[in-house]
Design an enzyme around this catalytic site. Structure first.
Site, PDB file in Angstrom:
ATOM      1  N   TYR A  13      30.500  32.485  40.419  1.00  0.00           N
ATOM      2  CA  TYR A  13      31.847  32.304  40.943  1.00  0.00           C
ATOM      3  C   TYR A  13      31.890  31.995  42.438  1.00  0.00           C
ATOM      4  O   TYR A  13      32.973  31.793  42.993  1.00  0.00           O
ATOM      5  CB  TYR A  13      32.693  33.541  40.645  1.00  0.00           C
ATOM      6  CG  TYR A  13      32.811  33.798  39.171  1.00  0.00           C
ATOM      7  CD1 TYR A  13      33.600  32.981  38.375  1.00  0.00           C
ATOM      8  CD2 TYR A  13      32.115  34.838  38.565  1.00  0.00           C
ATOM      9  CE1 TYR A  13      33.702  33.199  37.006  1.00  0.00           C
ATOM     10  CE2 TYR A  13      32.204  35.068  37.200  1.00  0.00           C
ATOM     11  CZ  TYR A  13      33.002  34.241  36.435  1.00  0.00           C
ATOM     12  OH  TYR A  13      33.100  34.455  35.083  1.00  0.00           O
ATOM     13  N   HIS A  18      39.275  30.584  43.037  1.00  0.00           N
ATOM     14  CA  HIS A  18      39.772  31.956  42.898  1.00  0.00           C
ATOM     15  C   HIS A  18      39.160  32.919  43.917  1.00  0.00           C
ATOM     16  O   HIS A  18      39.542  34.076  43.972  1.00  0.00           O
ATOM     17  CB  HIS A  18      39.465  32.453  41.484  1.00  0.00           C
ATOM     18  CG  HIS A  18      40.630  33.064  40.767  1.00  0.00           C
ATOM     19  ND1 HIS A  18      41.935  33.042  41.217  1.00  0.00           N
ATOM     20  CD2 HIS A  18      40.678  33.738  39.587  1.00  0.00           C
ATOM     21  CE1 HIS A  18      42.716  33.662  40.358  1.00  0.00           C
ATOM     22  NE2 HIS A  18      41.985  34.091  39.364  1.00  0.00           N
ATOM     23  N   TYR A  63      35.973  42.034  39.040  1.00  0.00           N
ATOM     24  CA  TYR A  63      36.510  40.758  38.594  1.00  0.00           C
ATOM     25  C   TYR A  63      38.009  40.750  38.844  1.00  0.00           C
ATOM     26  O   TYR A  63      38.667  41.790  38.906  1.00  0.00           O
ATOM     27  CB  TYR A  63      36.154  40.415  37.140  1.00  0.00           C
ATOM     28  CG  TYR A  63      34.676  40.150  36.976  1.00  0.00           C
ATOM     29  CD1 TYR A  63      34.142  38.904  37.289  1.00  0.00           C
ATOM     30  CD2 TYR A  63      33.821  41.160  36.564  1.00  0.00           C
ATOM     31  CE1 TYR A  63      32.781  38.670  37.183  1.00  0.00           C
ATOM     32  CE2 TYR A  63      32.456  40.925  36.454  1.00  0.00           C
ATOM     33  CZ  TYR A  63      31.943  39.681  36.762  1.00  0.00           C
ATOM     34  OH  TYR A  63      30.596  39.459  36.668  1.00  0.00           O
TER      35      TYR A  63
END
Length: 189
Positions: A13, A18, A63
């Site tokens: 990620y 995000h 997360y």
């Protein structure tokens, strides 16, 4: 004060849309010479003393959709009121290069912020929303926010991270959310 940048942990990620909160926290830590050298509250964090005040700067490791679990644990374990918490995260509803600071509010369409509001039981949590625009086209929202930022967006976002980090640093010194709003609200780049 508790400063939390939202994102998703792990190499997969890194550098995704995000992870605006993580990237801003990295810039802030560079400016103040801090490092995320502690683990707890489902987060990596550091403790900084500025003007005699204790500040926790953190990246939740839960997360995005469970960020509230970490925020609640960090605030409670450090005896920080939610009103002394600032959350930094991405916002597809704001154009790229724009920032919006609010003293409080709902989680809106952002699952991480929705979870924070739900877990903490209050909307009275300040936040800095970093505009990433909505360029998903036919892609699902999830696929867009988990996509890589890319060179063109980084040219804008790196300047935004710098300005937001400067503003948050000043906020850590003076605690004046209205001043932070005046400094950051609007198009920064």
């Amino acid at each position: 004060m508790l400063i939390v940048g939202l994102g998703n942990p792990g190499k997969k990620y890194e550098d995704t849309i995000h992870n605006m909160g993580f990237m801003t926290v990295d810039k802030l830590l560079d400016k103040i010479g801090g490092a995320l050298d502690k683990k707890g509250g489902d987060a990596l964090y550091c403790v900084q003393y500025i003007g005699g005040q204790k500040h926790i700067i953190a990246k939740p490791q839960t997360y995005m959709n469970l960020s509230g679990v970490s925020v609640k644990q960090l605030a409670n374990s450090n005896k920080i009121d939610f009103s002394q918490t600032l959350i930094i995260y991405d916002d597809i509803d704001l154009p790229l290069g724009n920032v919006r600071v609010r003293k409080e509010g709902s989680g809106g369409s952002h699952n991480g912020m929705k979870n924070i509001v739900a877990e903490c039981g209050t909307t009275a949590i300040a936040r800095v929303r970093i505009g990433v625009g909505d360029e998903r086209g036919n892609r699902e929202l999830k696929d867009y926010v988990l996509s890589k930022v890319g060179k063109e967006k980084h040219a804008v976002l790196d300047k935004v991270f710098d300005k937001v980090a400067d503003g948050v640093w000043q906020y850590m010194i003076d605690g004046d959310i209205d001043s932070l709003m005046r400094k950051l609200n609007g198009k920064l780049v």
